[in-house]
Every structure is written in C-alpha cells, then in structure tokens.
Design an enzyme around this catalytic site. Structure first.
Site, mmCIF file in Angstrom:
data_model
loop_
_atom_site.group_PDB
_atom_site.id
_atom_site.type_symbol
_atom_site.label_atom_id
_atom_site.label_comp_id
_atom_site.label_asym_id
_atom_site.label_seq_id
_atom_site.Cartn_x
_atom_site.Cartn_y
_atom_site.Cartn_z
ATOM 1 N N ASP A 1 -4.568 -12.662 2.979
ATOM 2 C CA ASP A 1 -5.774 -12.248 3.698
ATOM 3 C C ASP A 1 -7.062 -12.448 2.908
ATOM 4 O O ASP A 1 -8.137 -12.036 3.361
ATOM 5 C CB ASP A 1 -5.642 -10.792 4.181
ATOM 6 C CG ASP A 1 -4.987 -9.885 3.164
ATOM 7 O OD1 ASP A 1 -4.784 -10.315 2.010
ATOM 8 O OD2 ASP A 1 -4.662 -8.737 3.518
ATOM 9 N N HIS B 1 0.821 -1.225 0.000
ATOM 10 C CA HIS B 1 0.000 0.000 0.000
ATOM 11 C C HIS B 1 0.851 1.269 0.000
ATOM 12 O O HIS B 1 0.320 2.358 -0.237
ATOM 13 C CB HIS B 1 -0.933 0.026 1.219
ATOM 14 C CG HIS B 1 -1.983 -1.039 1.200
ATOM 15 N ND1 HIS B 1 -2.819 -1.232 0.126
ATOM 16 C CD2 HIS B 1 -2.329 -1.981 2.125
ATOM 17 C CE1 HIS B 1 -3.635 -2.250 0.389
ATOM 18 N NE2 HIS B 1 -3.354 -2.736 1.587
HETATM 19 ZN ZN LIG Z 1 -4.151 -7.079 2.573
#
Ligand SMILES: [Zn+2]
Length: 349
Positions: free
Chosen positions: A289, A167
C-alpha cells in the site's frame, strides 16, 4: 537469408566436446524457487461492502497466480494449498489467552447469528472470518515448516492469504488484522525448529505495530519497518532503534516520499542493520500500500520498487530461508502488479 541467420543464432548449439550434460529425469525436477501458500477459504473473510480489505484482493491475485504468473514462472513457482489451520498452542506463542478466546467467541457469535461484528472502527468479523484467519496463520506455519524441513530445497515461501496481520498486537485485533500471522510464523521457527536469531522486515506503508510489540522484548528478534509517518496506526514515528537490545528499527517516511527515499532507507539503514544482526531466517510483512495508486496512504512507490526491495532482502539474507506474508495493498490493479514484482524478486534473487 536474414531470417536464416536469425534462426541460426537462436537454434540450440550442440554441446562442446567435454561439456557435461546434466539431465534431470522426470522424478528429479529442479525444485521450485518459491512456494506460494494460499487457500480459497481466505477469500471468504468479508468485512462488508466498500471495505478496502476486500475479498477481491485475493480473488484477483489467485487468478494471476494460476494464469499469467504460472505461464511466466513455470516450475519455479509452486502453488500449495494445504488444509492446515493454526492451533491455539501456536497462536499463544504471540497472543494472550484473552485475545485468542475473545476472537474464538467473536467467530462463534458471527457464525451463529450469521452477522458481521465490528471489533473497532475498521476491523470486522463475519461468519467466515474464523475459518479464513485460522487458515491464514496455519498456512504461515506450514510455510515455515516447509522451508526449514531437513533437506528442503525450496527455501523461500510467500503466504498469499487474508486477513492481513501486522497490526494485531498480543492482546488486540486492529487495523483489519485479527491474528498476527507472520509473527505466529516467527515464534514457530524459534519454538518448534530451534532457530535462535530471526528477522522481521515490514515494508507495508503502515507501521507494523503488532510485529514491533511482539519483538521488542526479545533480543533474538530483529524488527525493522519503513512506513509513512504520520499515518495509521500512529506509532513508529521516530527514526532510530529501540527494543531490549536496540534490535527494533523504525524508518518513517514523510507523506509524498517515493522510490528514492524508500530505496535509501532500505539500502543505507535497514539492510545493513539486518546484516549486522545476522539472522538465521528472514520474515517479511509484505504490504503493497505504499504504491502511488493506493488509496489509503500517500507514498509514491512503483511496482519495480517491490522487486528491488525483495531482491535486496534476499541478497542480504544470503542463503537464509525467507517467508513473506501478504499484508496491505488496496488498489486491485497496483496490488496485482506489485505482488507479481515481489514474487519475481523472490524467484530471481
Ligand atoms: Zn498497510
């Protein structure tokens, strides 16, 4: 009698006449299929009590790597823990000077005050975050150098480090990520090793906005991500291509999607596009995830989906080197099984 016949079937047979015996001396053992880069320093980054990106993620993986995986994979898996930190020159290939200097200032402040600083709602810097994140990106550079070295016989590496990175944008830390380690590796492969076309694949449940931002203006960097949409960070919601040469590809998956939708996205869309791009090296933002047990999102993958996608990526890469980096994955048990599946796929494909 039955036992003897079983034994007879399992005892090694004498070589057939004419069969060539290849013996490896102790000095010329077969090279490991996969080099696993990690460091105890990366355990020390701690965003605080109850934060899902916890030190336990890595301590549990390190215990598995030294225990069950070492037993299972033997010499095909080699743990490497070099004391190497990323340099500013390497970071500045993908991050702005402002970001690097802000992060260094945050590391210094956290260290001098022995305090944890919040950079945004969920991204924090503790006194050990500087050492952990500089090592995490440094390990990625070391992995790239190893698989691209002249005569390298181990062509695949997995960087099992934290904090995650996908990110982090050129000028911003966000989403638990401080530096974009896998993109530091991508840029290093191009700048220091002269590779022209590289690919970054991202199967974390969250869109790899940082990787996309660092690839979109570079026609020689293919980027593809499958991720849940809508979900954090809110980008990558449109199916299709973008980027200066149409080399950025997003495949959003609806909440509730599982193995079938995930495998279809990779088999029918992402991997054919990567094959057409024909990269000289493949990088993977390996987040786990999207697992059905993960608390941060709502996809329903199983650990065998990670072995499947890893093997498909390796098959599509052909003989091209592969470096992957641990991104998300927050349910400790599911993370261990999923990372093991990724490691198994890298070794067996
Ligand atoms: Zn993630």
């Amino acid at each position: 009698m039955a036992l003897l016949s079983v034994l007879a079937r399992t005892l090694p047979r004498a070589p057939r006449a004419g069969a060539r015996l290849v013996r490896l001396s102790s000095t010329e053992r077969a090279p490991p299929k996969l080099a696993l880069y990690t460091s105890a320093l990366c355990v020390e980054h701690d965003a605080g009590m109850g934060h899902p990106e916890s030190p336990e993620r890595l301590t549990s993986l390190l215990a598995l790597a030294r225990g069950e995986w070492a037993t299972k994979f033997g010499e095909e898996l080699e743990l490497r823990e070099p004391n190497v930190d990323v340099t500013d020159e390497q970071l500045l290939r993908v991050h702005t000077e402002r970001h690097v200097s802000r992060m260094r200032a945050a590391f210094a402040t956290a260290g001098s005050k022995q305090a944890t600083l919040s950079l945004d709602a969920d991204t924090r810097v503790c006194p050990s975050s500087g050492a952990a994140s500089l090592r995490a990106s440094g390990l990625t550079v070391a992995a790239v150098d190893a698989v691209l070295a002249d005569g390298a016989r181990t062509k695949r590496a997995f960087v099992m480090a934290r904090p995650p990175g996908h990110h982090a944008e050129p000028d911003t830390a966000m989403g638990f990520c401080l530096f974009n380690s896998i993109m530091v590796g991508v840029a290093h492969a191009q700048a220091a090793h002269g590779l022209r076309k590289v690919a970054l694949l991202d199967f974390d449940v969250h869109h790899g906005n940082g990787g996309q931002a660092m690839c979109t203006e570079h026609a020689d960097r293919f980027f593809a991500s499958s991720h849940q949409s809508p979900c954090y960070p809110g980008s990558g919601n449109r199916l299709g291509t973008s980027g200066v040469a149409g080399q950025v590809l997003n495949v959003p998956l609806k909440p509730g999607a599982g193995s079938e939708q995930f495998r279809t996205a990779w088999a029918d869309t992402i991997l054919p596009a990567m094959a057409a791009f024909a990269p000289e090296m493949v990088f993977v933002s390996a987040g786990f995830d999207a697992h059905e047990f993960d608390p941060l999102a709502s996809l329903f993958l199983h650990e065998d989906d990670y072995e499947w996608v890893t093997k498909k990526i390796a098959e599509t890469a052909g003989g091209a080197p592969i470096v992957s980096y641990l991104e998300g994955g927050y349910e400790i048990g599911a993370l261990g099984r999923s990372v093991r599946a990724h490691v198994k796929g890298m070794i067996e494909a």
